[in-house]
Design a protein around this motif. Structure first.
Motif, PDB file in Angstrom:
ATOM      1  N   GLY A  52       3.930   6.438   2.903  1.00 40.15           N
ATOM      2  CA  GLY A  52       2.598   6.085   3.390  1.00 40.15           C
ATOM      3  C   GLY A  52       1.629   7.230   3.171  1.00 40.15           C
ATOM      4  O   GLY A  52       2.028   8.397   3.166  1.00 40.15           O
TER       5      GLY A  52
ATOM      6  N   HIS B 183       0.650   1.738   4.640  1.00 41.13           N
ATOM      7  CA  HIS B 183       2.101   1.567   4.563  1.00 41.13           C
ATOM      8  C   HIS B 183       2.415   0.210   3.960  1.00 41.13           C
ATOM      9  O   HIS B 183       1.645  -0.743   4.114  1.00 41.13           O
ATOM     10  CB  HIS B 183       2.734   1.629   5.962  1.00 41.13           C
ATOM     11  CG  HIS B 183       2.679   2.974   6.596  1.00 41.13           C
ATOM     12  ND1 HIS B 183       3.627   3.940   6.363  1.00 41.13           N
ATOM     13  CD2 HIS B 183       1.783   3.514   7.461  1.00 41.13           C
ATOM     14  CE1 HIS B 183       3.314   5.017   7.060  1.00 41.13           C
ATOM     15  NE2 HIS B 183       2.203   4.795   7.730  1.00 41.13           N
TER      16      HIS B 183
ATOM     17  N   ARG C 254      -2.596  -0.991   7.448  1.00 40.57           N
ATOM     18  CA  ARG C 254      -3.108   0.301   7.906  1.00 40.57           C
ATOM     19  C   ARG C 254      -2.519   0.585   9.283  1.00 40.57           C
ATOM     20  O   ARG C 254      -2.456  -0.299  10.128  1.00 40.57           O
ATOM     21  CB  ARG C 254      -4.631   0.270   8.022  1.00 40.57           C
ATOM     22  CG  ARG C 254      -5.324   0.113   6.689  1.00 40.57           C
ATOM     23  CD  ARG C 254      -6.830  -0.047   6.900  1.00 40.57           C
ATOM     24  NE  ARG C 254      -7.485  -0.411   5.659  1.00 40.57           N
ATOM     25  CZ  ARG C 254      -8.068   0.466   4.838  1.00 40.57           C
ATOM     26  NH1 ARG C 254      -8.086   1.731   5.153  1.00 40.57           N
ATOM     27  NH2 ARG C 254      -8.626   0.044   3.726  1.00 40.57           N
TER      28      ARG C 254
ATOM     29  N   LEU D 133       3.151   4.423  -2.387  1.00 44.76           N
ATOM     30  CA  LEU D 133       3.225   4.304  -0.931  1.00 44.76           C
ATOM     31  C   LEU D 133       4.675   4.321  -0.459  1.00 44.76           C
ATOM     32  O   LEU D 133       5.004   4.942   0.554  1.00 44.76           O
ATOM     33  CB  LEU D 133       2.523   3.035  -0.449  1.00 44.76           C
ATOM     34  CG  LEU D 133       1.001   3.046  -0.562  1.00 44.76           C
ATOM     35  CD1 LEU D 133       0.427   1.690  -0.173  1.00 44.76           C
ATOM     36  CD2 LEU D 133       0.398   4.151   0.298  1.00 44.76           C
TER      37      LEU D 133
ATOM     38  N   ILE E 224       0.350  -4.501   2.132  1.00 45.02           N
ATOM     39  CA  ILE E 224       0.211  -3.213   2.814  1.00 45.02           C
ATOM     40  C   ILE E 224      -0.538  -3.424   4.112  1.00 45.02           C
ATOM     41  O   ILE E 224      -1.205  -4.445   4.310  1.00 45.02           O
ATOM     42  CB  ILE E 224      -0.511  -2.147   1.943  1.00 45.02           C
ATOM     43  CG1 ILE E 224      -1.958  -2.548   1.657  1.00 45.02           C
ATOM     44  CG2 ILE E 224       0.256  -1.869   0.667  1.00 45.02           C
ATOM     45  CD1 ILE E 224      -2.763  -1.440   0.984  1.00 45.02           C
TER      46      ILE E 224
END
Length: 151
Positions: A35, A80, A67, A30, A65
């Motif tokens: 991302g 991300h 969204r 990521l 992480i």
């Protein structure tokens, strides 16, 4: 290679208790990609979507992480790293680098050069060879000969 992989999996938990080798790998991807979607992760690592979904859910619960809506297509969510994810990934990466430095500290320069060249060669070959997920073997028919021993 098997010993190397086992050591990597075992050491991942020692580097950071929340981060498995799989989690570390996904976070690294990521970061590297800036991302991506969960389906992209599944395709990149030739994993089942449900496997990636479980890993992603655990990373979200841990706050590593998040969204975000894709700016080009609001139907798509892109994964991300959060600030915490970036920080932990950096900590684990530095711990791994220190471990490699310690293991290689006594190696002569020529050996390090060869080792680095072999790793580059291996990684280039790995990148050029697509990962093929294992197929499910059909059960043998009653009159078929037994499968050869893979061991």
């Amino acid at each position: 290679m098997t010993v190397f992989a086992r050591r990597a999996r075992a050491s991942a938990g020692r580097m950071h208790p929340e981060l498995s080798l799989v989690s570390y790998t996904l976070l690294g991807h990521l970061e590297e990609s800036g991302g991506c979607r969960a389906t992209d992760l599944a395709a990149h690592y030739a994993l089942d979507k449900s496997t990636v979904s479980r890993q992603v859910a655990a990373l979200e619960r841990s706050g590593l992480i998040e969204r975000r809506l894709d700016p080009d297509d609001h139907r798509v969510q892109v994964l991300h790293l959060t600030e915490a994810g970036t920080r932990i990934l950096a900590q684990v990466t530095e711990s791994r680098r220190e471990a490699f430095r310690a293991r290689l500290a006594g190696w002569p320069a020529k050996d390090l050069e060869l080792f680095a060249a072999y790793l580059l060669r291996y990684n280039e070959a790995a990148a050029a060879t697509p990962v093929v997920p294992p197929t499910t073997l059909a059960p043998p028919t009653p009159d078929a000969p037994p499968a050869p021993d893979a061991g």
